[in-house]
Write an enzyme that holds these catalytic residues in place. Sequence first.
Site, short mmCIF file in Angstrom:
data_model
loop_
_atom_site.label_atom_id
_atom_site.label_comp_id
_atom_site.label_asym_id
_atom_site.label_seq_id
_atom_site.Cartn_x
_atom_site.Cartn_y
_atom_site.Cartn_z
N GLY A 28 54.90 36.01 42.73
CA GLY A 28 55.18 34.78 43.47
C GLY A 28 54.62 33.55 42.77
N THR A 29 53.44 33.68 42.20
CA THR A 29 52.80 32.53 41.55
C THR A 29 53.65 32.01 40.39
OG1 THR A 29 50.62 33.34 42.18
CG2 THR A 29 50.69 31.77 40.36
N GLN B 168 56.01 35.20 51.83
CA GLN B 168 55.58 35.89 53.06
C GLN B 168 56.77 36.32 53.93
OE1 GLN B 168 52.64 36.96 53.96
NE2 GLN B 168 51.51 36.07 52.27
N SER C 34 57.72 37.94 46.08
CA SER C 34 56.72 38.78 45.41
C SER C 34 56.74 40.18 46.01
CB SER C 34 55.35 38.14 45.61
OG SER C 34 54.36 38.96 45.08
N ALA C 35 56.86 41.21 45.15
CA ALA C 35 57.07 42.58 45.63
C ALA C 35 55.90 43.16 46.42
CB ALA C 35 57.39 43.49 44.44
N HIS C 36 54.66 42.78 46.06
CA HIS C 36 53.53 43.46 46.70
C HIS C 36 53.35 43.05 48.17
CE1 HIS C 36 50.16 40.39 46.57
NE2 HIS C 36 50.98 39.84 45.71
N THR D 147 59.50 41.19 27.58
CA THR D 147 60.08 42.50 27.87
C THR D 147 59.99 42.79 29.36
OG1 THR D 147 59.48 43.26 25.68
CG2 THR D 147 59.87 44.97 27.32
N CYS E 114 43.48 34.20 48.61
CA CYS E 114 42.98 33.46 47.45
C CYS E 114 41.90 32.49 47.88
CB CYS E 114 44.12 32.69 46.79
SG CYS E 114 45.70 33.36 47.18
N1 PLP Z 1 53.07 32.09 47.94
C1 PLP Z 1 52.62 32.58 49.10
C2 PLP Z 1 53.08 31.97 50.38
C3 PLP Z 1 51.72 33.65 49.12
O1 PLP Z 1 51.28 34.12 50.29
C4 PLP Z 1 51.31 34.21 47.88
C5 PLP Z 1 50.32 35.29 47.85
O2 PLP Z 1 49.46 35.41 48.72
C6 PLP Z 1 51.83 33.67 46.69
C7 PLP Z 1 52.71 32.61 46.76
C8 PLP Z 1 51.46 34.22 45.36
O3 PLP Z 1 52.15 35.44 45.11
P1 PLP Z 1 51.63 36.48 44.01
O4 PLP Z 1 50.44 37.16 44.61
O5 PLP Z 1 52.76 37.41 43.80
O6 PLP Z 1 51.31 35.70 42.78
#
Ligand code: PLP
Length: 378
Positions: free
Chosen positions: A73-74, A181, A201-203, A239, A326
């Site tokens: 996601g980041t 989310q 984001s997959a996790h 890759t 975070c």
């Molecule tokens: N955006 C939101 C709203 C999130 O909750 C998060 C992770 O907590 C992220 C972005 C970042 O995603 P990633 O952990 O895959 O980098």
Amino acid sequence: MSKMMIYADHAATTAMSSVAYEAMLPWLQNKYGNPSTLYSFAREPRKAVASARETIAACIGARPEEIYFTSGGTEADNWALIGTAFWEPDRCGHIITSSIEHHAILHTCDFLKRIGYDIDLLPVNQHGLILAETLEKHLRGETLLVSIMLANNEIGTIEPIKELAEIAHRHGSLFHTDAVQAVGHIPIDVKDLGIDMLSASAHKFNGPKGIGFLYVRDGVMIEPLLHGGAQEGGRRAGTENVAGIVGMATAFQEHIEHLEQETTYVQNLADLLLKGLRNTGLDFIVNGDDNRIPGSLSLSFRDADGEMLLHRLDLMGTAVATGSACDSKSTALSHVIRAIGVPDAYAHGTIRITLGMDNSIEQVSVLVEQISRILDNR
Ligand code: PLP
């Protein structure tokens, strides 16, 4: 007897689905070919990546060519913002986002501000909602991009994305949504929402960590963030994480197939938790809008210390969050709790409980018992 471990922080991350895990294994072991190579050993991994792209696209109503794999996601958020800003380097434009975004958006905006972009952070109402008229007031001719999250990671509020995207477009601006989310947890159709970009984001939906995607609507131009090979249509070099991509698509598909059951199940757990807490007589506020991510609860207890509560619960074997993951090292009030104006007497006593399919009714009653025991014996 070992004590019961209660994991109630599904917004931070989720356990890998065993179906997704099994689906990943061949690509980590015997089918390890690099999809970009020309020999036949690469054909299967190449096909697996193509098929995962199709699955993911179908889950959000997109076309496969509109899905770009990222490291999570980041990266997807950084790419959407920086990629849009850098596409027209001569035009140091204006970007609008909200004051309750994840730091992947807010800190990217800080960076863009440092190099000359003009950034506006929209305020939200007490439920964490961005109002149409607030956006309307801030849009200008030179607004390049509006980026508003689909669902907030601390309070779960679901934003009126369709309406906001329509307003942004009316003013000639692109629209991105951080849907990290929301993806896998509520139905999403990118065409119906009318958005230009979406991060996932997959996790967060029982897929592996370190893999995600950015949806970029056909015709939207953004500058690559990573330069190198010609992967991802020449727009994102590196890759491919074949196993991660397959795991993400498998987990996503699984969620979509069980979406209704999952929603009912986790929503019921959240309702039981709230009912249980109310029965204890504890004084607390439920943050966020009524329309929020199922199973997501941000609770502010009067005259309590959220961090103390987190640590005491941890000692009892229960994992919850204070703010976003975070943010967990910071003792300061979270920017989201501040932005929605939780009264001082409650704000510092905020915890986030995010329930998932691996939680049980029994765990919910234990959690209620644990919270009331801690807060009654202060
Ligand atoms: N955006 C939101 C709203 C999130 O909750 C998060 C992770 O907590 C992220 C972005 C970042 O995603 P990633 O952990 O895959 O980098």
